[in-house]
Design a protein around this motif. Structure first.
Motif, PDB file in Angstrom:
ATOM      1  N   VAL A  69       1.153  -0.968   0.104  1.00  0.00           N
ATOM      2  CA  VAL A  69       0.304   0.279  -0.212  1.00  0.00           C
ATOM      3  C   VAL A  69       1.079   0.743   0.025  1.00  0.00           C
ATOM      4  CG1 VAL A  69      -1.029   1.600   1.320  1.00  0.00           C
ATOM      5  CG2 VAL A  69      -1.961  -1.466   0.904  1.00  0.00           C
ATOM      6  N   LYS A  70       1.687   0.732   0.637  1.00  0.00           N
ATOM      7  CA  LYS A  70       3.099   2.093   1.322  1.00  0.00           C
ATOM      8  C   LYS A  70       3.578   3.236  -0.996  1.00  0.00           C
ATOM      9  CE  LYS A  70       6.836   4.161   3.250  1.00  0.00           C
ATOM     10  NZ  LYS A  70       6.070   5.758   4.207  1.00  0.00           N
ATOM     11  N   ARG A  71       3.588   1.736  -1.074  1.00  0.00           N
ATOM     12  CA  ARG A  71       4.006   1.286  -2.231  1.00  0.00           C
ATOM     13  C   ARG A  71       3.827   2.032  -3.667  1.00  0.00           C
ATOM     14  NH1 ARG A  71       8.379   3.380  -5.219  1.00  0.00           N
ATOM     15  NH2 ARG A  71       8.627   2.457  -7.801  1.00  0.00           N
ATOM     16  N   MET A  72       2.446   1.815  -3.816  1.00  0.00           N
ATOM     17  CA  MET A  72       1.886   2.237  -4.194  1.00  0.00           C
ATOM     18  C   MET A  72       0.930   3.585  -4.375  1.00  0.00           C
ATOM     19  SD  MET A  72      -1.080  -0.933  -4.597  1.00  0.00           S
ATOM     20  CE  MET A  72      -2.195  -0.275  -5.876  1.00  0.00           C
ATOM     21  N   PHE A  73       0.841   4.393  -3.019  1.00  0.00           N
ATOM     22  CA  PHE A  73       1.240   6.140  -2.424  1.00  0.00           C
ATOM     23  C   PHE A  73       2.252   6.285  -3.050  1.00  0.00           C
ATOM     24  CE2 PHE A  73      -2.007   4.661   0.721  1.00  0.00           C
ATOM     25  CZ  PHE A  73      -3.352   5.647  -0.025  1.00  0.00           C
ATOM     26  N   ASP A  74       3.396   5.988  -3.043  1.00  0.00           N
ATOM     27  CA  ASP A  74       4.374   6.805  -3.376  1.00  0.00           C
ATOM     28  C   ASP A  74       4.462   6.716  -4.674  1.00  0.00           C
ATOM     29  OD1 ASP A  74       6.100   6.427  -0.943  1.00  0.00           O
ATOM     30  OD2 ASP A  74       7.188   4.773  -0.933  1.00  0.00           O
ATOM     31  N   ILE A  75       3.908   5.398  -5.196  1.00  0.00           N
ATOM     32  CA  ILE A  75       4.323   5.689  -7.183  1.00  0.00           C
ATOM     33  C   ILE A  75       2.867   6.564  -7.984  1.00  0.00           C
ATOM     34  CG2 ILE A  75       3.654   4.233  -9.619  1.00  0.00           C
ATOM     35  CD1 ILE A  75       4.637   2.428  -7.879  1.00  0.00           C
ATOM     36  N   LEU A  76       2.078   6.880  -6.855  1.00  0.00           N
ATOM     37  CA  LEU A  76       1.078   7.507  -7.389  1.00  0.00           C
ATOM     38  C   LEU A  76       1.439   9.163  -6.967  1.00  0.00           C
ATOM     39  CD1 LEU A  76      -1.199   8.441  -8.513  1.00  0.00           C
ATOM     40  CD2 LEU A  76      -2.630   8.268  -5.920  1.00  0.00           C
ATOM     41  N   PHE A  77       2.566   9.034  -5.791  1.00  0.00           N
ATOM     42  CA  PHE A  77       3.437  11.025  -5.434  1.00  0.00           C
ATOM     43  C   PHE A  77       4.194  11.058  -5.924  1.00  0.00           C
ATOM     44  CE2 PHE A  77       5.217  13.700  -2.848  1.00  0.00           C
ATOM     45  CZ  PHE A  77       4.951  14.634  -2.545  1.00  0.00           C
ATOM     46  N   ALA A  78       4.578  10.348  -6.220  1.00  0.00           N
ATOM     47  CA  ALA A  78       5.634  10.744  -7.670  1.00  0.00           C
ATOM     48  C   ALA A  78       5.628  11.567  -8.830  1.00  0.00           C
ATOM     49  CB  ALA A  78       6.570   9.301  -7.912  1.00  0.00           C
ATOM     50  N   ILE A  79       4.358  10.546  -9.087  1.00  0.00           N
ATOM     51  CA  ILE A  79       3.835  10.346 -11.083  1.00  0.00           C
ATOM     52  C   ILE A  79       3.343  12.292 -10.861  1.00  0.00           C
ATOM     53  CG2 ILE A  79       2.069  10.654 -12.901  1.00  0.00           C
ATOM     54  CD1 ILE A  79       2.783   7.788 -11.983  1.00  0.00           C
ATOM     55  N   VAL A  80       1.999  12.713  -9.613  1.00  0.00           N
ATOM     56  CA  VAL A  80       1.307  13.739  -9.710  1.00  0.00           C
ATOM     57  C   VAL A  80       3.011  15.057  -8.919  1.00  0.00           C
ATOM     58  CG1 VAL A  80       0.213  15.242  -7.648  1.00  0.00           C
ATOM     59  CG2 VAL A  80      -0.678  12.731  -9.022  1.00  0.00           C
ATOM     60  N   GLY A  81       2.836  14.707  -8.006  1.00  0.00           N
ATOM     61  CA  GLY A  81       4.509  16.177  -8.244  1.00  0.00           C
ATOM     62  C   GLY A  81       5.262  16.138  -9.307  1.00  0.00           C
ATOM     63  N   LEU A  82       6.199  15.022 -10.046  1.00  0.00           N
ATOM     64  CA  LEU A  82       6.632  15.416 -10.552  1.00  0.00           C
ATOM     65  C   LEU A  82       5.812  16.491 -12.412  1.00  0.00           C
ATOM     66  CD1 LEU A  82       8.972  12.256 -11.190  1.00  0.00           C
ATOM     67  CD2 LEU A  82       9.851  14.492 -11.120  1.00  0.00           C
ATOM     68  N   VAL A  83       4.642  15.799 -12.053  1.00  0.00           N
ATOM     69  CA  VAL A  83       3.573  16.950 -13.039  1.00  0.00           C
ATOM     70  C   VAL A  83       3.348  18.210 -12.326  1.00  0.00           C
ATOM     71  CG1 VAL A  83       1.230  17.000 -13.398  1.00  0.00           C
ATOM     72  CG2 VAL A  83       2.197  14.954 -13.742  1.00  0.00           C
ATOM     73  N   LEU A  84       3.545  18.358 -10.905  1.00  0.00           N
ATOM     74  CA  LEU A  84       3.037  19.596 -10.452  1.00  0.00           C
ATOM     75  C   LEU A  84       4.377  20.360 -10.179  1.00  0.00           C
ATOM     76  CD1 LEU A  84       0.644  18.745  -7.761  1.00  0.00           C
ATOM     77  CD2 LEU A  84       0.713  20.062  -9.645  1.00  0.00           C
ATOM     78  N   ALA A  85       5.322  19.549 -10.530  1.00  0.00           N
ATOM     79  CA  ALA A  85       6.893  20.291 -10.392  1.00  0.00           C
ATOM     80  C   ALA A  85       7.638  20.246 -11.201  1.00  0.00           C
ATOM     81  CB  ALA A  85       7.366  19.754  -9.058  1.00  0.00           C
ATOM     82  N   ALA A  86       7.206  20.000 -12.793  1.00  0.00           N
ATOM     83  CA  ALA A  86       8.044  20.103 -13.745  1.00  0.00           C
ATOM     84  C   ALA A  86       8.306  21.635 -14.419  1.00  0.00           C
ATOM     85  CB  ALA A  86       7.101  19.662 -14.949  1.00  0.00           C
ATOM     86  N   ILE A  87       7.701  22.571 -13.878  1.00  0.00           N
ATOM     87  CA  ILE A  87       8.466  23.940 -14.424  1.00  0.00           C
ATOM     88  C   ILE A  87       8.817  24.715 -13.354  1.00  0.00           C
ATOM     89  CG2 ILE A  87       7.445  26.180 -14.674  1.00  0.00           C
ATOM     90  CD1 ILE A  87       3.807  25.523 -15.779  1.00  0.00           C
TER      91      ILE A  87
END
Length: 475
Positions: free
Chosen positions: A273-291
């Motif tokens: 469960v923790k790994r799944m949340f990590d993957i989701l957070f990393a993907i969303v974080g990379l999108v938001l932090a791209a700029i």
């Protein structure tokens, strides 16, 4: 692969369950609209209904996890009656949860009740079939010796002989016998010449071990300590099954009860469960932090075209594994990538070493860091490239601070620290950030490992966000 085989199997079950649940509700809707001859008084919108279910799948997966349907003792045990009963209960509770959700949000999710009733039956049948298929595939893979755990049995007990026979005769359970440390009378005759060792020390020196089964109570503290130091799973096989509830999580290895003594609660289904949340957070974080990441990268290159904008430092994570940690360069190029000790000695300021360590790896006016470096540290922008580390699985969003290999000598309990993945943020970082001593941070990291909970992770996450907005980064 061997240490991750249980996690991979759980992940396969979770993904399979998610697909089956979505398909079940879609089929229930389709049956009512296109198969059931009775007229209906609602507008048929199968795609919209299915997409709504997709967003609600996590609720149903949490119900399955709460019912213990992702424990190895459940999905690899020979008896399926208990699991089938839990799957039926999960199907009923999942539909009930969605009905409650539908009531409070008033989304008219189930236009007629028969869809909910059909979903219970279809999801139950498909969950049983899907799990049988996944488990059959896993057992076939184990039979081919892929992903199996190398087991060492230690102890003078009749359970030693039984476990050795069971592991060698049932490779589909996921274990391969690496050795036995016991008197000859407790070892099966066909294994005495090939698998017997005189001591635990000899066995660990000569063969690779992923899991230890101890079947007696002699030197349990010593054996357990060795398991912790080597990052080996440790099972204690109690002489009385009534004692099982006092040691840890009970599993059946064949017909023998064995207690998995967990170093941390962060294991099994919770780790998935923790790994799944990590993957989701990393993907969303990379999108938001791209700029922001692009801007920081450009500024660093403009300031020094030859120096790398992102530097990679060798760090440690779970099971003492080394990885390359990504960060935006905040130090002057001449000191970047060097250990603090080496940098301070090179610049002729050896006295700063003790002050740096005593102050929790922090100096208010660190001569290695330039003005822009202080800014990106204060705003935590320098940490953003670690989102790639999270996505790769090197670290987790939350966990103990990633250690530099040379720092291990400062950690008396390093085996505990390295029992879980290191984190981008953690309990120590939000408990005063850089204002606490090295010893206090070490104690907080150990507390996190031994007392992990989803609730604790959520607290750390929101405290981290608050600290970043207050500008309490690594100044």
């Amino acid at each position: 692969m061997r240490k991750k085989s249980d996690h991979i199997l759980r992940l396969a079950l979770i993904l399979g369950d998610a697909i089956v649940l979505i398909l079940s509700f879609a089929l229930a809707y389709f049956v009512r609209v296109h198969v059931d001859p009775r007229p209906y008084m609602f507008e048929s919108q199968l795609l919209e209904f299915t997409l709504e279910i997709v967003w609600l799948v996590p609720i149903m997966l949490i119900i399955l996890a709460a019912l213990g349907l992702y424990k190895k003792s459940v999905f690899l045990n020979k008896s399926k009656l208990s699991e089938i009963g839990r799957l039926f209960l999960a199907a009923v509770m999942s539909v009930a949860a969605l009905i409650v959700y539908d009531y409070f949000v008033d989304r008219n999710l189930f236009p007629v009740r028969v869809i909910a009733l059909l979903a219970v039956g279809i999801s139950f049948v498909l969950l049983v079939l899907e799990r049988l298929l996944v488990i059959f595939a896993a057992k076939q893979i184990f039979k081919k010796n892929y992903g199996v755990k190398r087991a060492l049995i230690i102890g003078n007990s009749k359970n030693t002989e039984y476990l050795a026979d069971f592991i060698t005769s049932t490779p589909e359970y996921g274990y391969r016998l690496a050795g036995v440390v016991a008197n000859r009378k407790y070892i099966p005759s066909d294994l005495k010449q090939t698998h017997q060792f005189s001591s635990l020390k000899e066995a660990l020196r000569k063969v690779k071990v992923d899991v230890i089964f101890q079947t007696d109570e002699r030197a349990t503290e010593y054996v357990y300590k060795k398991a912790v130091q080597k990052h080996i799973l440790y099972y204690f096989v109690p002489s009385e099954t009534a004692l099982s509830s006092h040691f840890g999580e009970l599993e059946l290895v064949g017909n023998t009860p064995a207690v998995l003594v967990k170093l941390t609660p962060l294991s099994g289904g919770w780790a998935v469960v923790k790994r799944m949340f990590d993957i989701l957070f990393a993907i969303v974080g990379l999108v938001l932090a791209a700029i922001p990441m692009f801007i920081v990268f450009v500024i660093l290159k403009i300031r020094n075209l030859k120096a790398p904008a992102i530097y990679k430092s060798e760090r440690l994570t779970r099971y003492n594994r080394k990885f390359k940690c990504y960060k935006f360069r905040s130090m002057r190029p001449e000191w970047s990538g060097m250990t603090p000790e080496a940098a301070f000695i090179k610049m002729g300021k050896r006295q700063l070493i003790k002050k740096y360590r005593k102050n929790g790896d922090f100096l208010k006016n660190d001569p290695r860091i330039d003005g822009f470096g202080k800014f990106i540290r204060r705003t935590s922008l320098d940490e953003l490239p670690q989102l790639f580390n999270i996505l790769k699985g090197d670290i987790s969003l939350i966990g103990p601070r990633a250690l530099i290999p040379g720092e291990l000598k400062y950690y008396g309990d390093r085996s505990l620290i390295l029992a879980v993945k290191s984190g981008l943020t953690g309990f120590a970082q939000v408990s005063g950030r850089r204002d606490i001593s090295f010893e206090e941070r070490r104690a907080l990291d150990i507390y996190y490992v031994m007392n992990w909970s989803l609730w604790l992770d959520l607290q750390i996450f929101f405290k981290t966000i608050a600290a970043v907005f207050r500008g309490e980064g690594a100044k």
